[in-house]
Design a protein around this motif. Structure first.
Motif, PDB file in Angstrom:
ATOM      1  N   GLN A  47       0.838  -1.207   0.000  1.00  0.00           N
ATOM      2  CA  GLN A  47       0.000   0.000   0.000  1.00  0.00           C
ATOM      3  C   GLN A  47       0.871   1.255   0.000  1.00  0.00           C
ATOM      4  O   GLN A  47       0.600   2.223  -0.725  1.00  0.00           O
ATOM      5  N   LEU A  48       1.922   1.253   0.794  1.00  0.00           N
ATOM      6  CA  LEU A  48       2.824   2.395   0.854  1.00  0.00           C
ATOM      7  C   LEU A  48       3.497   2.621  -0.497  1.00  0.00           C
ATOM      8  O   LEU A  48       3.598   3.755  -0.973  1.00  0.00           O
ATOM      9  N   ASN A  49       3.931   1.545  -1.133  1.00  0.00           N
ATOM     10  CA  ASN A  49       4.546   1.664  -2.454  1.00  0.00           C
ATOM     11  C   ASN A  49       3.551   2.214  -3.479  1.00  0.00           C
ATOM     12  O   ASN A  49       3.920   3.025  -4.334  1.00  0.00           O
ATOM     13  N   GLN A  50       2.308   1.766  -3.409  1.00  0.00           N
ATOM     14  CA  GLN A  50       1.288   2.278  -4.322  1.00  0.00           C
ATOM     15  C   GLN A  50       1.065   3.770  -4.099  1.00  0.00           C
ATOM     16  O   GLN A  50       0.999   4.565  -5.053  1.00  0.00           O
ATOM     17  N   VAL A  51       0.958   4.164  -2.833  1.00  0.00           N
ATOM     18  CA  VAL A  51       0.747   5.578  -2.517  1.00  0.00           C
ATOM     19  C   VAL A  51       1.951   6.393  -2.971  1.00  0.00           C
ATOM     20  O   VAL A  51       1.800   7.462  -3.585  1.00  0.00           O
ATOM     21  N   LEU A  52       3.146   5.910  -2.704  1.00  0.00           N
ATOM     22  CA  LEU A  52       4.353   6.629  -3.109  1.00  0.00           C
ATOM     23  C   LEU A  52       4.444   6.744  -4.626  1.00  0.00           C
ATOM     24  O   LEU A  52       4.834   7.791  -5.147  1.00  0.00           O
ATOM     25  N   SER A  53       4.085   5.713  -5.331  1.00  0.00           N
ATOM     26  CA  SER A  53       4.138   5.789  -6.795  1.00  0.00           C
ATOM     27  C   SER A  53       3.114   6.797  -7.314  1.00  0.00           C
ATOM     28  O   SER A  53       3.396   7.568  -8.228  1.00  0.00           O
ATOM     29  N   ARG A  54       1.905   6.816  -6.712  1.00  0.00           N
ATOM     30  CA  ARG A  54       0.897   7.803  -7.114  1.00  0.00           C
ATOM     31  C   ARG A  54       1.385   9.215  -6.827  1.00  0.00           C
ATOM     32  O   ARG A  54       1.267  10.117  -7.672  1.00  0.00           O
ATOM     33  N   VAL A  55       1.931   9.407  -5.651  1.00  0.00           N
ATOM     34  CA  VAL A  55       2.430  10.724  -5.266  1.00  0.00           C
ATOM     35  C   VAL A  55       3.586  11.125  -6.181  1.00  0.00           C
ATOM     36  O   VAL A  55       3.662  12.273  -6.634  1.00  0.00           O
ATOM     37  N   ASP A  56       4.475  10.192  -6.474  1.00  0.00           N
ATOM     38  CA  ASP A  56       5.599  10.471  -7.353  1.00  0.00           C
ATOM     39  C   ASP A  56       5.113  10.900  -8.731  1.00  0.00           C
ATOM     40  O   ASP A  56       5.611  11.876  -9.297  1.00  0.00           O
ATOM     41  N   VAL A  57       4.136  10.198  -9.251  1.00  0.00           N
ATOM     42  CA  VAL A  57       3.585  10.545 -10.563  1.00  0.00           C
ATOM     43  C   VAL A  57       2.930  11.925 -10.516  1.00  0.00           C
ATOM     44  O   VAL A  57       3.128  12.763 -11.401  1.00  0.00           O
ATOM     45  N   GLU A  58       2.160  12.198  -9.459  1.00  0.00           N
ATOM     46  CA  GLU A  58       1.496  13.497  -9.332  1.00  0.00           C
ATOM     47  C   GLU A  58       2.511  14.625  -9.200  1.00  0.00           C
ATOM     48  O   GLU A  58       2.369  15.690  -9.809  1.00  0.00           O
ATOM     49  N   VAL A  59       3.557  14.390  -8.416  1.00  0.00           N
ATOM     50  CA  VAL A  59       4.589  15.416  -8.235  1.00  0.00           C
ATOM     51  C   VAL A  59       5.296  15.678  -9.560  1.00  0.00           C
ATOM     52  O   VAL A  59       5.523  16.829  -9.947  1.00  0.00           O
ATOM     53  N   LYS A  60       5.619  14.615 -10.284  1.00  0.00           N
ATOM     54  CA  LYS A  60       6.276  14.790 -11.576  1.00  0.00           C
ATOM     55  C   LYS A  60       5.372  15.562 -12.536  1.00  0.00           C
ATOM     56  O   LYS A  60       5.842  16.426 -13.284  1.00  0.00           O
ATOM     57  N   GLU A  61       4.073  15.260 -12.533  1.00  0.00           N
ATOM     58  CA  GLU A  61       3.138  15.968 -13.411  1.00  0.00           C
ATOM     59  C   GLU A  61       3.060  17.449 -13.054  1.00  0.00           C
ATOM     60  O   GLU A  61       3.080  18.315 -13.939  1.00  0.00           O
ATOM     61  N   THR A  62       2.977  17.764 -11.767  1.00  0.00           N
ATOM     62  CA  THR A  62       2.899  19.175 -11.371  1.00  0.00           C
ATOM     63  C   THR A  62       4.193  19.901 -11.721  1.00  0.00           C
ATOM     64  O   THR A  62       4.159  21.056 -12.147  1.00  0.00           O
ATOM     65  N   ILE A  63       5.325  19.218 -11.556  1.00  0.00           N
ATOM     66  CA  ILE A  63       6.599  19.844 -11.916  1.00  0.00           C
ATOM     67  C   ILE A  63       6.653  20.105 -13.412  1.00  0.00           C
ATOM     68  O   ILE A  63       7.069  21.178 -13.855  1.00  0.00           O
ATOM     69  N   LYS A  64       6.184  19.139 -14.207  1.00  0.00           N
ATOM     70  CA  LYS A  64       6.153  19.328 -15.657  1.00  0.00           C
ATOM     71  C   LYS A  64       5.241  20.495 -16.029  1.00  0.00           C
ATOM     72  O   LYS A  64       5.573  21.297 -16.908  1.00  0.00           O
ATOM     73  N   GLU A  65       4.089  20.600 -15.364  1.00  0.00           N
ATOM     74  CA  GLU A  65       3.169  21.707 -15.641  1.00  0.00           C
ATOM     75  C   GLU A  65       3.816  23.045 -15.307  1.00  0.00           C
ATOM     76  O   GLU A  65       3.720  24.005 -16.081  1.00  0.00           O
ATOM     77  N   LYS A  66       4.472  23.112 -14.156  1.00  0.00           N
ATOM     78  CA  LYS A  66       5.131  24.367 -13.763  1.00  0.00           C
ATOM     79  C   LYS A  66       6.242  24.732 -14.737  1.00  0.00           C
ATOM     80  O   LYS A  66       6.398  25.902 -15.095  1.00  0.00           O
ATOM     81  N   ILE A  67       6.995  23.741 -15.175  1.00  0.00           N
ATOM     82  CA  ILE A  67       8.064  24.006 -16.143  1.00  0.00           C
ATOM     83  C   ILE A  67       7.472  24.500 -17.447  1.00  0.00           C
ATOM     84  O   ILE A  67       7.988  25.440 -18.061  1.00  0.00           O
ATOM     85  N   ALA A  68       6.368  23.871 -17.883  1.00  0.00           N
ATOM     86  CA  ALA A  68       5.714  24.301 -19.127  1.00  0.00           C
ATOM     87  C   ALA A  68       5.223  25.739 -19.011  1.00  0.00           C
ATOM     88  O   ALA A  68       5.375  26.543 -19.943  1.00  0.00           O
ATOM     89  N   ILE A  69       4.647  26.086 -17.867  1.00  0.00           N
ATOM     90  CA  ILE A  69       4.153  27.450 -17.655  1.00  0.00           C
ATOM     91  C   ILE A  69       5.313  28.448 -17.692  1.00  0.00           C
ATOM     92  O   ILE A  69       5.221  29.504 -18.327  1.00  0.00           O
ATOM     93  N   LYS A  70       6.428  28.107 -17.043  1.00  0.00           N
ATOM     94  CA  LYS A  70       7.585  29.000 -17.049  1.00  0.00           C
ATOM     95  C   LYS A  70       8.161  29.145 -18.447  1.00  0.00           C
ATOM     96  O   LYS A  70       8.559  30.235 -18.843  1.00  0.00           O
ATOM     97  N   GLU A  71       8.204  28.040 -19.202  1.00  0.00           N
ATOM     98  CA  GLU A  71       8.712  28.113 -20.574  1.00  0.00           C
ATOM     99  C   GLU A  71       7.815  28.999 -21.435  1.00  0.00           C
ATOM    100  O   GLU A  71       8.302  29.786 -22.244  1.00  0.00           O
ATOM    101  N   GLU A  72       6.487  28.863 -21.252  1.00  0.00           N
ATOM    102  CA  GLU A  72       5.557  29.721 -21.995  1.00  0.00           C
ATOM    103  C   GLU A  72       5.779  31.190 -21.644  1.00  0.00           C
ATOM    104  O   GLU A  72       5.769  32.054 -22.526  1.00  0.00           O
ATOM    105  N   ALA A  73       5.985  31.462 -20.364  1.00  0.00           N
ATOM    106  CA  ALA A  73       6.229  32.845 -19.941  1.00  0.00           C
ATOM    107  C   ALA A  73       7.523  33.367 -20.557  1.00  0.00           C
ATOM    108  O   ALA A  73       7.574  34.527 -20.996  1.00  0.00           O
ATOM    109  N   LEU A  74       8.553  32.536 -20.615  1.00  0.00           N
ATOM    110  CA  LEU A  74       9.811  32.956 -21.232  1.00  0.00           C
ATOM    111  C   LEU A  74       9.631  33.224 -22.720  1.00  0.00           C
ATOM    112  O   LEU A  74      10.161  34.203 -23.251  1.00  0.00           O
ATOM    113  N   VAL A  75       8.879  32.355 -23.381  1.00  0.00           N
ATOM    114  CA  VAL A  75       8.644  32.540 -24.817  1.00  0.00           C
ATOM    115  C   VAL A  75       7.881  33.845 -25.046  1.00  0.00           C
ATOM    116  O   VAL A  75       8.208  34.625 -25.940  1.00  0.00           O
ATOM    117  N   LYS A  76       6.856  34.087 -24.218  1.00  0.00           N
ATOM    118  CA  LYS A  76       6.091  35.333 -24.343  1.00  0.00           C
ATOM    119  C   LYS A  76       6.989  36.547 -24.110  1.00  0.00           C
ATOM    120  O   LYS A  76       6.899  37.544 -24.819  1.00  0.00           O
TER     121      LYS A  76
END
Length: 176
Positions: A47-76
């Protein structure tokens, strides 16, 4: 009553001796408890491994979103900087063209034919830069303002306006 007590004591002694006799081999309770804990630990770890994998995936997704937003701001920001640079260049080109047009207008005014009653350019002697000539430019500046004020009058007719403009031209051509 003594009989009952004695029989009860005998039953206890006999019953106690029967219990102390090794009966059928009982499984070891400590190993059962350890096995249960192992199973519980394994379930919790999965259960802990499942939760950690979900959290890891969510954290990676949010980091990717933030990076995409910053890249868009730089391009603008880069696009805006380029747009500003092109606007500044266009403004400079427009200013240079306007300056060239003004210079061309000044050159054409200077090359207009000389009227017969005016002095020719060859007969005019150049003045030395003295205090008198400095006062002359202040006087000319004031006179130019005066002509501007007179021309800004909205009640002037076309003939009056034309006369003022002629007077101004003659003043500045002749130096007084």
């Amino acid at each position: 009553m003594k009989k009952k007590l004695v029989t009860g004591a005998v039953i206890m002694i006999v019953g106690g001796s029967l219990c102390s006799v090794p009966a059928i081999a009982k499984p070891d309770t400590s190993s059962l408890i350890e096995n249960r804990f192992k199973i519980k630990r394994e379930k919790m770890m999965t259960q802990l491994n499942q939760v950690l994998s979900r959290v890891d995936v969510e954290v990676k997704e949010t980091i990717k979103e933030k990076i995409a937003i910053k890249e868009e701001a730089l391009v603008k920001a880069e696009e805006e900087a380029q747009a500003r640079a092109t606007q500044e260049q266009a403004q400079q080109v427009a200013n240079e063209q306007a300056a060239q047009e003004q210079q061309a207008a000044v050159n054409t005014q200077q090359t207009t034919p000389v009227e017969p009653n005016e002095q020719s350019a060859s007969s005019v002697t150049p003045e030395a830069t003295t205090g008198a000539s400095q006062n002359n430019w202040q006087e000319r500046s004031n006179k130019g303002r005066e002509y501007g004020e007179r021309l800004s009058d909205p009640n002037l007719s076309q003939d009056e306006r034309r006369n003022i403009v002629e007077e101004k031209k003659n003043y500045f051509r002749n130096g007084r």
